[in-house]
Structures are given as C-alpha cells and as structure tokens.
Design an enzyme around this catalytic site. Structure first.
Site, PDB file in Angstrom:
ATOM      1  N   ASP A 183      25.131  47.697  85.159  1.00 39.73           N
ATOM      2  CA  ASP A 183      26.066  48.371  86.054  1.00 39.73           C
ATOM      3  C   ASP A 183      25.222  49.250  86.989  1.00 39.73           C
ATOM      4  O   ASP A 183      24.009  49.407  86.810  1.00 39.73           O
ATOM      5  CB  ASP A 183      27.106  49.191  85.278  1.00 39.73           C
ATOM      6  CG  ASP A 183      28.353  49.455  86.124  1.00 39.73           C
ATOM      7  OD1 ASP A 183      28.272  49.353  87.367  1.00 39.73           O
ATOM      8  OD2 ASP A 183      29.411  49.772  85.555  1.00 39.73           O
TER       9      ASP A 183
HETATM   10  C1  NOJ Z   1      30.240  50.651  89.029  1.00 40.70           C
HETATM   11  C2  NOJ Z   1      31.378  50.061  88.249  1.00 40.70           C
HETATM   12  O1  NOJ Z   1      31.373  50.561  86.927  1.00 40.70           O
HETATM   13  C3  NOJ Z   1      31.346  48.555  88.202  1.00 40.70           C
HETATM   14  O2  NOJ Z   1      32.527  48.091  87.584  1.00 40.70           O
HETATM   15  C4  NOJ Z   1      31.183  47.986  89.571  1.00 40.70           C
HETATM   16  O3  NOJ Z   1      31.223  46.585  89.534  1.00 40.70           O
HETATM   17  C5  NOJ Z   1      29.865  48.481  90.147  1.00 40.70           C
HETATM   18  N1  NOJ Z   1      29.904  49.916  90.236  1.00 40.70           N
HETATM   19  C6  NOJ Z   1      29.554  47.891  91.514  1.00 40.70           C
HETATM   20  O4  NOJ Z   1      30.370  48.429  92.469  1.00 40.70           O
END
Ligand code: NOJ
Length: 751
Positions: free
Chosen positions: A287
C-alpha cells in the site's frame, strides 16, 4: 559449475516450473498460452540489468508534467505509475517507455477505480447490499471499459476487508461483515474488471488489503489488529483465497500490523499462505508507503532495512516508499538480498504486463475513449444497481407513494441535492456535473410540484430553529427528507467515534414529524449510522449507501414504486455505537443473552445479585437495531415446508434443502433468500450462524415457488483445534430465511 551456481540454477528452474504449472489454470489469453507467456517473461528477464529489474519494482504517483518522470522512464527506473488518467499523458508515458527505454517495457498504469470510473456505482457496501454478484460483475466490467479506454489497466479494487465496526470509515469500501458475502462479491468484481478474456478492456484487479486491516482496534483507521491465525483463516482470508482462485492478477498488502507484524513484512501471510499455500504468482504491491511505514511501526530501523524485509516477505512492487529503487542494488551487492528474489518479483510484474497485452498495445485511442464515458448503457446499469442497493428499513404502508395523493412534495435535508456527496468515497473520477440528485429526479418527474427547502445546508450544520422548512412542511402532502453523511465522513482515514446523524439532522426530522405531515426519510451514508432515535420521526425509511451517479432517479423510482426495494443490510445496524463490534456470526458465549432485565427495569434499590448473568449491555441489551441480511419490500414473503433431502450427510456430500417461497403481498417483488448453518459442537467454539448461500428470487404477487438450494458439506469446513481445515462430523442446524435473525432451525448430521 560450482555448487552455489547449481543451487541458484535449480531454484530458477523450480520457480519457472511452478510458475508454468500454476499459470496453466488461467483463462485463455489472446497473448499466448501459459508456457508461452513464461518463455516471454524469461526472455525479457534475461536481457535486464539489475538496475532495470529494480526499476520495474518501483511504482510512483503521477502528478504534474510528464517531463517530471521522462528521464526515469527512459532509464527504466519506473515499472508502474498510479493516479494518471489523462489518455494523452498516459500515451506519452508509454511512448517514452516503449520507444526510448533500452528494453521498451511498457508501463502499468494504476488507479483507484473502486466503484466505477466516470459512471459511479454505489459504494461497495451498497453493492454488497444488492446480494447480486452478477450485477456487481457487470458494474466492474463497465468500470474497466471506461478506465481502460483512457489507459488505466490496473485498479486497486476490490477491497476484501471484513469490517465489523462501523466506526471504521473504510467499511464503505468493502462488502461488510460477512465472509461468504465478501467472497462472492470479490470474485464477481475480479471477473468484471479482468473480463472474460484478456483484451484491451481488461483491467487487472488488485485484491486488498492483505490482511486483517478491517479489524483495526476501536475502528480507528490504520490501527493495530490482533487476529489469531484461526480467526484469519476462518474469517479474514477466505475472501482473498476465493478471489485468487477467481484469477485476481494482483494483491496489495495492508497498513496494519497484526499481532506485531506489519503486513508488508509479513512472511507468514504473504510468503507462506499467499504464495506457497495458494500458489499465487501474481503481483504483490505494497500500500502507499506501507513499506516505509514499517519504520514508524518500529519493525525496521530505516528504509534499507524495511526494503529488505518487504522483499523477503515476497512483495514485488513498492508503492511510494522509494525503498526498492534506493536500496535494493546495494542490498544485492552486499549479499543481504539475493538477486533470485528480485528476479521472482520481476517475473510477477512482467507476467501481468504481458497478460494485459501491454507489449502489443501500449497506447489508447484518446478520442475513442470519450464517448464510452457515461454511456447510456452504463448509466442504466448504475441506476439499476443503485435501485437494488437501497434497503427499506421501515414502512408503515406509506410507501410506495402515490403520485396522485402527493400533489405538493416538500424535498428537504442536506443530502437531497448533494451531487458530489452522493457519489461516495473513492469517486476520484466521477464528476458531480453528471450526478442526478434526488431533487433533480423528483423535479423532473413532477414538474412544478416540488418545493425545495434544504433545512440544513450540510450534515454537520447546527441550527436552533427550522421555521422556513416547517412552514413549507405544513403546506405539503408529503415530506421527503434526505439526511445522512457526506462522502468525506467515511472512507480512508475517516473513522468516527459517534455514529448518530450529525449536526441538527435529528432535530430537523423531529420538527418535520411534529407538523403531523407524513415524513419519509432517506439516509445516504457510507456506513450504517445509529438511527434508532430517528425512526419514530418517520413513517418510512430507505437506507442508501452513497448510491453514485444515478442515485436520484433510483431513489425516485423506489419512493414511487416503479421498483420494489430488494436490498438487504450487508452489515449489522447498531442501536448505539457502544455496541460495536456487533455482528451476527459471533461465537456462542457460555452465557448467551436471553432477554434479561435492562437497566431501566431494575429497581433502584436492587442489589448486585438481581442483575442479569448473561452477556449483554445493561443499557442496550445484546441485539442490534437491524440484523445482518435484513430489508423490507413493498410486498411480503413467506417461507414454508423447509425440508432437507436427508437427515445425515457424508463429509463429501451435498445438503439439498428445499422450501416454498410465496409472495404473500400485492406486488411483484424480489426476495434475497439466505441460508445459514451452525455447527453445534466443534473442536473449537463455532459461530451461532454462518451464511452459506444466498440468491435473489423474483416472484409475482401471489406466486409460490418451490426452491431448491445445494450446500456442499465441504463448505462447512473450518480450521479447528489442530489447525487444519476440515468438516467436523456431528450435529448441525440450518435456517432458510429472509435475514440472519429469522427462521426456524432444521437439524441434520454429518457423519
Ligand atoms: C492507500 C489506500 O489504502 C489504498 O487502498 C489505495 O489503493 C492506495 N492508497 C492508492 O491510492
């Protein structure tokens, strides 16, 4: 060849063989057979320098000018970009990679396309409320068609986190509390995004967040989780396993640390379970900066160390930590990391690019993309999905409304005309100009008959008096109040400790009810709010999880009965936030609640011994406001003659349960039939009920139908005391009902 070389060669051969074997199950690909794909992967890999390999493992966020990244792309230092949706810019990125980098490897462009791209569908919690995987798959396909046309070929969806605490803002983004429902929705979305065959409209799905993220302590986003291995395996992992089996190409590790181990460095979950047990050879991405956050967690001292930990866990791509690109080369040179681990990660990345056909077709036709966005068929599907996602929670018979009897309609409340907020969280690309709000839809349907007085401009507004709106209410035949929470109040990092309607919304409803005119409430929200105190102030209540672009027409159709509500709650509705977490499939305590005395019934002078002795809250009991799977219709359904084909089943058998479902009301309607099972005695305590099947059954008014459902006994398996998954023979109970709190149990045995 010395021993080390032989060892490395054997490892490589083994990895290749495993990859070939596991790929053979994949759906047909227009880009070649699985062995052909693996040969291509190896061919490319063999030409890559260490630096180029590490470049593929680096994902960065676009922003600003293409030229910012041109040099890095040329040098092969970026494998993927997220957050660019302009087809012209994406084409330019691809051109630099394909024409100006040494090996011409195309870029993987990712984006959070979570519940639609331009055409926004209901938030995933609303999608789950449809209990309609086929429709959800269609919506995901539409999202893929719109997004891929602009060059986005990778979505960070579906989110498969089980969420049992509505304080957690990201409950909006998943399918709610139930493992079975979550798994079916996850499979549907994977199939929809990726398509029936790999072609230019295929968008790689990314199942996330692996794993346990939704169990954040206290419902506070990013908080630690403490899930045991059994809880992980029985509740949190099955949706991921199902989505892997459905062919998900990629997976994202989560932010949380579970029992002290951050997911991005978790060898047990990523390497042992995902890679080895499930044979996942897709791409694992972190993430956003979750590699770097292992430093804040206190799991690694610096970026170099967390980069090594992530690689060792089996993570292929670094989203925004710049840990791999900055440190992997020196880690290899120092011998702390083996290049074979890097090769494996690069194989997983290249394979996805090949599967998506990016080498053959890196570019999109920017002009052709435009007419696909908000295409009429897409809007129609979004409206139908919104209609199915709305749950009717209360109705004293006032709904559906009669157009003749509601000549003057007062529309009020802060969500009546909130084109941006009805789109919900993660609607990056949905434009509010395309939203049709309830106010717009009702005005269009009843020209000249709608009076609009918002009462409150936004949900958190506090007001003492509601003179204008109550005066208008007195002149109206019906009051349609739209309350809830704006998109910004749910989603990532938007947890709440208080789940009552915010601001003076409850006071507004009380004032309206005080006029004596019929009040029909629609709640639009990203989570199940605690609305108990508002129920007496309305004659009917529809619950719409942020319904997306076509929310307005969908709600108008439901209110006026063109469509009969069929949605069911995908999550338990609490009476008060202090009950969280409360979910239907809890284990049986040694002292189950049996309706004992509540605080208000206890004599002031009563001693300690007169209090109850079971598991409940003195002030709120043990039951929710609405159970999981609940939802009313404008008609009624009756279940009768529930019968099993046998009394006893072998562990490899199939339970066949049949029953008569009758539409006992005066309207055609659709019932979501649910089958729950309980394993009465296990090597470990088991949930009081678990959903094992659901289906939508449509019946005309007065129609009766015999329905037969098959439940493979294998679906009753769980991880017991010895840590293995099996069906434990013994006594079971089964319910067929319209929600998780109804129905009579029928018993059977597994031998
Ligand atoms: C953080 C989020 O937790 C995740 O779900 C998302 O896909 C990513 N950022 C990318 O934007």
């Amino acid at each position: 060849m010395n021993d080390i070389m032989k060892y490395i060669r054997n490892l490589c051969l083994l990895a290749l063989l495993c990859a070939v074997l596991s790929c053979q199950e994949r759906k047909p690909s227009s880009v070649g057979s699985a062995p052909e794909i693996e040969r291509r992967v190896e061919r490319i890999l063999s030409q890559m320098t260490l630096a180029e390999k590490i470049g593929q493992m680096n994902q960065v966020s676009a922003g600003g000018d293409v030229s910012n990244y041109a040099d890095a792309l040329r040098k092969g230092q970026i494998g993927s970009i997220l957050n660019e949706v302009d087809p012209v810019k994406i084409n330019e990125f691809q051109r630099i990679c394909v024409e100006e980098s040494r090996l011409g490897i195309p870029l993987l462009v990712g984006r959070d396309v979570i519940h639609g791209f331009h055409t926004v569908f209901p938030i995933p919690l609303g999608l789950a409320a449809t209990f309609d995987p086929a429709l959800v798959e269609k919506g995901a396909r539409i999202a893929a068609v719109e997004a891929s046309a602009q060059g986005v070929r990778w979505t960070f969806s579906p989110m498969l986190d089980i969420a049992r605490d509505p304080r957690w803002g990201r409950i909006a983004e998943g399918s709610g509390e139930d493992t079975w429902l979550d798994a079916r929705m996850g499979e549907a979305m994977v199939r929809g995004y990726q398509g029936a065959d790999w072609d230019a409209t295929s968008m790689a799905a990314c199942i996330k967040h692996f794993v346990g993220y939704g169990a954040a302590e206290g419902g506070r986003d990013y908080n630690s989780t403490f899930l045991t291995e059994r809880q992980l395996r029985n509740v949190y992992l099955p949706p991921f396993e199902a989505a892997v089996k459905a062919g998900a190409l990629t997976l994202m590790t989560s932010f949380n640390d579970n029992d002290g181990v951050p997911s991005t460095g978790n060898v047990f979950t990523v390497k042992d379970i995902l890679r080895e047990e499930w044979g996942f050879d897709g791409l694992v991405v972190t993430d956003w900066n979750s590699m770097g956050e292992m430093i804040s967690h206190g799991f690694g001292a610096d970026r170099k160390e967390v980069a090594r930990l992530a690689l060792e866990a089996g993570v292929d791509m670094d989203m925004m930590t710049y840990g791999y690109i900055s440190h992997l080369e020196e880690l290899v040179r120092s011998g702390a990391v083996r290049e074979t681990a890097i090769n494996q990660a690069v194989r997983n990345i290249l394979r996805v690019k090949i599967m998506l056909g990016l080498f053959e077709n890196p570019y999109v036709d920017a002009e052709a993309a435009a007419p696909l966005q908000y295409a009429p068929a897409h809007l129609e599907a979004a409206q139908r999905t919104a209609e199915e996602s709305v749950v009717l929670l209360k109705n004293d018979g006032i709904l559906p409304l009669s157009a003749d009897k509601t000549r003057t309609i007062l529309v009020t409340g802060p969500m009546a005309d909130a084109p941006h907020d009805q789109l919900g969280t993660w609607a990056f690309d949905g434009q509010k100009e395309h939203s049709v709000t309830p106010l717009q839809a009702l005005r269009e349907r009843f020209p000249g008959r709608v009076v609009y007085v918002p009462g409150l401009q936004y949900t958190r507004e506090h007001k003492e008096r509601f003179d204008e709106v109550t005066a208008a209410a007195r002149r109206a035949d019906v009051i349609l109040a739209f309350v809830g929470e704006e998109a910004i109040l749910s989603g990532e990092a938007h947890s709440l400790a208080d789940l009552n309607l915010k601001g003076s919304q409850s006071e507004l409803l009380a004032c309206l009810a005080g006029t004596g005119k019929p009040v029909v409430v629609t709640v639009m929200a990203g989570r199940p709010l605690t609305i108990e105190r508002d129920l007496p102030n309305c004659r009917a209540l529809l619950y719409a999880f942020h319904p997306g672009t076509m929310g307005g027409p969908a709600l108008a159709s439901l209110l006026y009965g063109d469509v009969n509500p069929s949605g069911k709650t995908p999550v338990t509705f609490l009476r008060t936030v202090g009950q969280a977490p409360l979910y239907y499939s809890h284990n049986m305590t040694g002292r189950p609640y049996n309706g004992e005395t509540l605080l208000e019934d206890i004599e002031p002078e009563a001693g300690q011994t007169s209090l109850g002795n079971t598991s409940y809250y003195l002030d709120y009991g043990a039951y929710p406001l609405f159970p999981f799977g609940y939802g009313l219709s404008y008609t009624t359904f009756a279940y009768s003659d529930i019968a099993l084909d046998r009394d006893e089943y072998p562990v490899d058998g199939t339970v066949r349960v049949s029953f008569t479902l009758e539409n006992t009301g005066g309207r055609d309607g659709t019932e979501i039939v649910q089958v729950y099972v309980r394993d009465l005695v296990g090597s470990v305590t088991r949930p009081v009920k678990e959903l094992k099947h659901f289906e939508r059954v449509s019946l005309q008014a007065g129609e009766r139908r015999r329905v037969e459902v098959e439940i493979p006994v294998a679906d009753l398996a769980f991880y017991g005391l010895d840590g293995t998954k099996k069906v434990e023979p013994g006594d079971f109970q089964l319910w067929v009902a319209g929600d998780s709190a109804s129905g009579e149990a029928v018993g059977f045995k597994v031998k």
